[in-house]
Design a protein around this motif. Structure first.
Motif, short mmCIF file in Angstrom:
data_model
loop_
_atom_site.label_atom_id
_atom_site.label_comp_id
_atom_site.label_asym_id
_atom_site.label_seq_id
_atom_site.Cartn_x
_atom_site.Cartn_y
_atom_site.Cartn_z
N THR A 100 -34.46 -19.01 28.56
CA THR A 100 -35.38 -17.88 29.00
C THR A 100 -34.55 -16.87 29.76
OG1 THR A 100 -37.46 -19.41 28.83
CG2 THR A 100 -37.40 -17.29 29.80
N ALA A 108 -37.67 -17.02 24.41
CA ALA A 108 -37.65 -18.63 24.05
C ALA A 108 -36.38 -18.85 25.02
CB ALA A 108 -37.23 -18.32 22.67
N TYR A 161 -33.55 -13.50 28.23
CA TYR A 161 -34.46 -12.54 27.55
C TYR A 161 -33.70 -11.01 27.85
CZ TYR A 161 -36.26 -11.17 32.04
OH TYR A 161 -36.63 -10.55 33.43
N HIS A 168 -31.15 -14.31 16.29
CA HIS A 168 -32.23 -13.98 17.26
C HIS A 168 -32.65 -12.47 17.24
CE1 HIS A 168 -34.54 -14.48 21.09
NE2 HIS A 168 -33.91 -13.51 21.46
N ARG A 193 -42.92 -14.29 22.91
CA ARG A 193 -42.32 -15.51 22.89
C ARG A 193 -40.77 -15.70 22.28
NH1 ARG A 193 -47.26 -19.79 22.85
NH2 ARG A 193 -48.44 -18.71 24.38
N HIS A 194 -40.71 -14.70 21.45
CA HIS A 194 -39.21 -15.04 20.86
C HIS A 194 -38.12 -14.36 21.77
CE1 HIS A 194 -36.12 -14.57 17.83
NE2 HIS A 194 -35.90 -13.35 18.24
#
Length: 391
Positions: A322, A319, A325, A356, A315-316
């Motif tokens: 999206t 995030a 990713y 992040h 999910r990180h």
């Protein structure tokens, strides 16, 4: 020894990395209860004099070595899809070469490969801005021929060009039915949501909402169920996926593309389960393979015990926004030692912030995803130094 990691609020916090490597031994025996494919990233050539809007410069040796890593763990490879930066740094010329090389490598090692079929040549520099359904269909047909000639399974990806010209569900049905009639082997239909690509907003329905899109999508499947191996659903909506899964014709699989809810969807319920075609299984391959082998024994609780703890990292990585990713996926491949640099085609290594990336490192280290934790720590410290954050 601790490492000081930056936080999103501008502060820092200490983290003590693990020192003992986890057991990530590859076991290439086939997975039995589920078909599992990892959508694989490409490794850029860091020495190429490339620009963000120029042709992709790919390190082919490292790219194919990573696919051998996935096959060694018993996973299949979903090739030349969005994880490989299709439309975000990798153009059709690069994707075509990737498909040919990866399919040849799969034959050599006995690996399963499925390759993306799209229409991205229509958005290449110099392509005509005046497109119709016939142009979209022809572009799909060109790419389908390349994939089939390479001996790979085809994944019919969502098309930005089709989303731009289709007026409603009938236009989607016309294009996809024509492709299914031509396909020599059953294909996978891919429904990629706008969270992964904003240009795909309104896909299948022409903008009439997800319920209408679902009906149109199922109509395409029902028209030629013998030509559809399965559907890949990437909407990050577990309830909608389950409802769609239960309406598929007999023999048509559902491949989850939900990088938020994959453990529960793969585990399934009394009425069925999803197979998997997931970008998050690029960094999670060893744990994903271990979990499915446990599931092969009928131990659903054991499967969930391995895979549930990975969801926080997934999910990180995925995030919002999206679609970026891929940066986290490649970052973890670098930390894990699968490539020697943190460079991406199109310069996409800059798409995520340092906080992040630091959080991704911490979560992956806690899971034991790094074969050499000391190497991962050293590379994380080097990145902090590059950013001037090694205080």
């Amino acid at each position: 020894m601790t490492i000081t990691l930056p936080r999103p609020d501008g502060g820092t916090s200490p983290y003590t990395p693990r020192t003992a490597p986890a057991d990530l031994t590859a076991d290439g025996t086939p997975l039995l209860s589920r078909t599992v494919l990892a959508a694989a990233h490409v490794v850029a050539d860091p020495y190429a004099d490339a620009t963000p809007d120029g042709p992709a410069a790919v390190d082919w040796d490292a790219t194919l070595a990573f696919r051998r890593h996935l096959w060694a763990h018993g996973l299949g490879v979903a090739e030349a899809m969005d994880t490989a930066q299709r439309g975000m740094g990798l153009d059709w010329a690069g994707a075509r070469e990737l498909i040919r090389r990866s399919a040849a490598e799969a034959r050599a090692v006995g690996g399963h490969v499925a390759c993306g079929v799209g229409t991205d040549q229509l958005t290449a520099p110099g392509a005509s801005p005046h497109l119709g359904l016939a142009d979209v269909r022809a572009a799909y047909e060109e790419q389908l021929a390349v994939v089939e000639d390479a001996g790979a399974q085809a994944v019919l990806m969502a098309s930005r060009a089709l989303a731009a010209v289709a007026k409603g569900p009938d236009d989607y049905l016309e294009v996809y039915e024509a492709l299914l009639r031509q396909a020599s082997e059953p294909v996978v239909l891919h429904w990629l949501g706008p969270m992964f690509d904003p240009a795909l907003e309104g896909y299948w329905s022409g903008g009439d909402g997800l319920d209408a899109a679902t009906e149109a999508f199922l109509q395409v499947v029902a028209a030629h169920p013998d030509k559809v191996d399965g559907v890949k659903v990437s909407l990050l909506d577990a309830g909608r996926e389950v409802a769609l899964r239960r309406r598929l014709p007999d023999g048509v699989r559902c491949y989850t593309g939900d990088d938020f809810h994959y453990p529960e969807l793969i585990a399934g319920d009394e009425r069925g389960f999803s197979h998997a075609l997931l970008g998050v299984f690029d960094p999670l391959a060893p744990l994903a393979a271990r979990a499915v082998r446990i599931l092969d024994t009928g131990d659903t609780a054991g499967f969930r015990a391995v895979l549930d703890p990975t969801v926080e990292l997934a999910r990180h990585l995925f995030a919002a926004p999206t679609r970026f990713y891929k940066t986290g996926v490649v970052f973890l491949a670098w930390l894990a030692g699968h490539q020697d640099h943190f460079t991406m085609v199109g310069g996409l290594q800059s798409a995520r912030s340092l906080p992040h990336l630091a959080r991704a490192y911490e979560l992956a280290d806690r899971l034991g995803l790094f074969p050499d934790p000391a190497l991962a720590e050293t590379r994380m410290r080097n990145l902090l130094a590059v950013y001037g954050a090694d205080r």
